[in-house]
Design a protein around this motif. Structure first.
Motif, PDB file in Angstrom:
ATOM      1  N   THR A 372       6.258   0.703  -4.348  1.00 37.02           N
ATOM      2  CA  THR A 372       5.009   0.481  -5.070  1.00 37.02           C
ATOM      3  C   THR A 372       3.837   0.393  -4.108  1.00 37.02           C
ATOM      4  N   SER A 373       4.045  -0.311  -2.994  1.00 40.01           N
ATOM      5  CA  SER A 373       3.000  -0.444  -1.983  1.00 40.01           C
ATOM      6  C   SER A 373       2.607   0.917  -1.415  1.00 40.01           C
ATOM      7  N   ILE A 374       3.599   1.718  -1.053  1.00 40.81           N
ATOM      8  CA  ILE A 374       3.312   3.023  -0.446  1.00 40.81           C
ATOM      9  C   ILE A 374       2.664   3.960  -1.463  1.00 40.81           C
ATOM     10  N   GLN A 375       3.138   3.922  -2.705  1.00 43.27           N
ATOM     11  CA  GLN A 375       2.571   4.795  -3.730  1.00 43.27           C
ATOM     12  C   GLN A 375       1.105   4.460  -4.011  1.00 43.27           C
ATOM     13  N   ASN A 376       0.731   3.211  -3.810  1.00 42.11           N
ATOM     14  CA  ASN A 376      -0.657   2.792  -4.018  1.00 42.11           C
ATOM     15  C   ASN A 376      -1.449   2.734  -2.716  1.00 42.11           C
ATOM     16  N   ALA A 377      -0.820   3.153  -1.627  1.00 40.42           N
ATOM     17  CA  ALA A 377      -1.452   3.042  -0.316  1.00 40.42           C
ATOM     18  C   ALA A 377      -2.576   4.066  -0.143  1.00 40.42           C
ATOM     19  N   VAL A 378      -3.540   3.688   0.665  1.00 36.31           N
ATOM     20  CA  VAL A 378      -4.653   4.566   1.026  1.00 36.31           C
ATOM     21  C   VAL A 378      -4.653   4.692   2.548  1.00 36.31           C
ATOM     22  N   PRO A 379      -4.638   5.900   3.080  1.00 35.97           N
ATOM     23  CA  PRO A 379      -4.701   6.027   4.544  1.00 35.97           C
ATOM     24  C   PRO A 379      -5.999   5.434   5.087  1.00 35.97           C
ATOM     25  N   ARG A 380      -5.939   4.886   6.282  1.00 33.95           N
ATOM     26  CA  ARG A 380      -7.185   4.560   6.959  1.00 33.95           C
ATOM     27  C   ARG A 380      -7.994   5.847   7.124  1.00 33.95           C
TER      28      ARG A 380
END
Length: 423
Positions: A372-380
């Motif tokens: 869930t964290s990775i799917q909602n992650a935004v790259p710097r």
């Protein structure tokens, strides 16, 4: 580091080949020409990555070399310091070293190296199969609408909380701040993150900004947007938490390990950290073993946006064995190797299917939350100017959290520094 502005602009819109139009940088021209060389080259290759502290390399090399007798892989280990790894790669790229065939690059280096022409574009005969990979990881390996590297490991920030003290994890930042009254009642700190003046501060600041709906730069990677109302709202939330004591002043010295130690010794109610801390805090002797839970990072209105972590594998544009290197990239992202990365080194896979594997879920109970964290992650910021951007964020956000700058000044100064980096 300065990248010709015309090259950066053209890279963003039309790709590497056009970047040299009107650009007098001969080294970039040489790099572009190298895109078309040795595409069928096969033979031994060198795989360069940071120090292997988790023991994933020996089984990886053995598995590949057993089935590729004429295309053996040799490992070149760098130090375990990211800035030294970056400098080592820069020096070898600048020297047009053919000996660094496949290199591990942090997700925030991909745009910089692609803009300077040092990575082989993964298109045409050099294309790789990214089906089955988590989309956020593919985005983190792309720049200017093109793929420049293969995602190999990922990572996402998660919220660790004392489930013996909190009945349910907070789903928003404001809920978590309200729960800080529980921490005060128990005479412990409320929230621990990574707020020392280093890369981790950029990660935490970006998460606050993105989770409030803002951004540091626009999609073009060069236009500052950190002075928008939403971005400033995210920064203001962090500053307020320091001002009212919900984030203790000691957290201004916290990197990953210091925040883990504070939480693991029972001195914090909540902690933002990476999944590697799970096994450490679950081990015998940990004061919070069996007492903590894991949830996605809380955002403004719901699940927040973690900064995307992890590493990509890229082909040095000057390699003479690119066909072998391409096959090795697909090997690194294969189901078998991704499973090994997780089981041997607790490294987050880039293949979504592994997060739903019952056996792996039993061994790594945090997998679904991590997905869930990775799917909602935004790259710097995906930008050729990333080194300058992160320096600007670290310096000014640190001053903000110390209380020596207000939000408007910090955001203005970050924006000005990003603009100056392009001149």
């Amino acid at each position: 580091m300065r990248i010709p502005r015309i090259a950066a602009a053209l890279l963003t819109t039309v790709g590497l080949a056009a970047a040299v139009v009107g650009c007098a940088d001969n080294s970039l021209q040489v790099a572009v020409d190298s895109q078309h060389e040795y595409l069928d080259g096969r033979g031994p290759i060198t795989f360069v990555q940071g120090k292997d502290n988790s023991g994933v390399l020996p089984p990886l090399v053995a598995r590949w070399n057993t089935t590729h007798p004429g295309e053996q892989v040799t490992i070149k280990e760098q130090t375990d310091q990211a800035d030294q790894q970056h400098q080592d790669l820069v020096q070898h790229f600048q020297a047009r070293d053919t000996g660094y065939d496949v290199v591990t690059v942090d997700v925030v280096w991909t745009a910089e190296f692609a803009a300077r022409g040092w990575l082989q574009q993964l298109a045409g005969s050099m294309g790789v199969d990214t089906s089955g990979l988590i989309p956020a990881t593919v985005h983190g390996a792309s720049y200017g609408g093109q793929l420049w590297a293969m995602p190999t490991t990922s990572d996402g920030g998660m919220l660790f909380y004392r489930k013996d003290l909190v009945s349910a994890p907070p789903t928003t930042w404001s809920e978590m701040m309200s729960d800080c009254s529980i921490a005060h009642e128990h005479h412990i700190g409320c929230y621990a993150g990574q707020f020392a003046q280093y890369e981790g501060l950029t990660v935490n600041a970006a998460e606050a900004i993105n989770s409030a709906g803002g951004s540091i730069v626009a999609d073009d990677g060069v236009t500052p947007t950190v002075d928008s109302p939403k971005a400033k709202a995210g920064l203001a939330a962090l500053a307020a938490a320091f001002a009212d004591g919900n984030i203790p002043r000691a957290a201004l010295t916290f990197q990953e390990e210091q925040s883990r130690q504070a939480f693991q010794t029972g001195q914090a109610l909540f902690m933002r950290n990476w999944p590697y801390v799970y096994s450490l805090m679950s081990a015998e002797g940990s004061e919070v073993a069996g007492k903590f839970g894991i949830a996605p990072l809380p955002g403004h209105d719901g699940i927040g946006n973690s900064s995307l972590g992890g590493h990509n594998a890229a082909i040095n544009v000057f390699s003479q064995h690119k066909a072998t290197a391409r096959d090795f990239l697909e090997f690194l992202a294969s189901d078998e190797q991704q499973r090994s990365f997780l089981e041997v080194g607790s490294l987050a896979p880039v293949r979504a299917s592994l997060y739903h594997d019952p056996a792996l879920q039993s061994e790594f109970p945090y997998l679904e939350t991590l997905l869930t964290s990775i799917q909602n992650a935004v790259p710097r910021p995906v930008s050729p100017y990333y080194p300058a951007i992160t320096r600007a964020v670290q310096s000014n956000v640190y001053s903000l959290l110390q209380g020596t700058k207000d939000v408007d000044t910090a955001a203005h100064d970050i924006s000005a520094s990003i603009g100056a980096a392009q001149s």
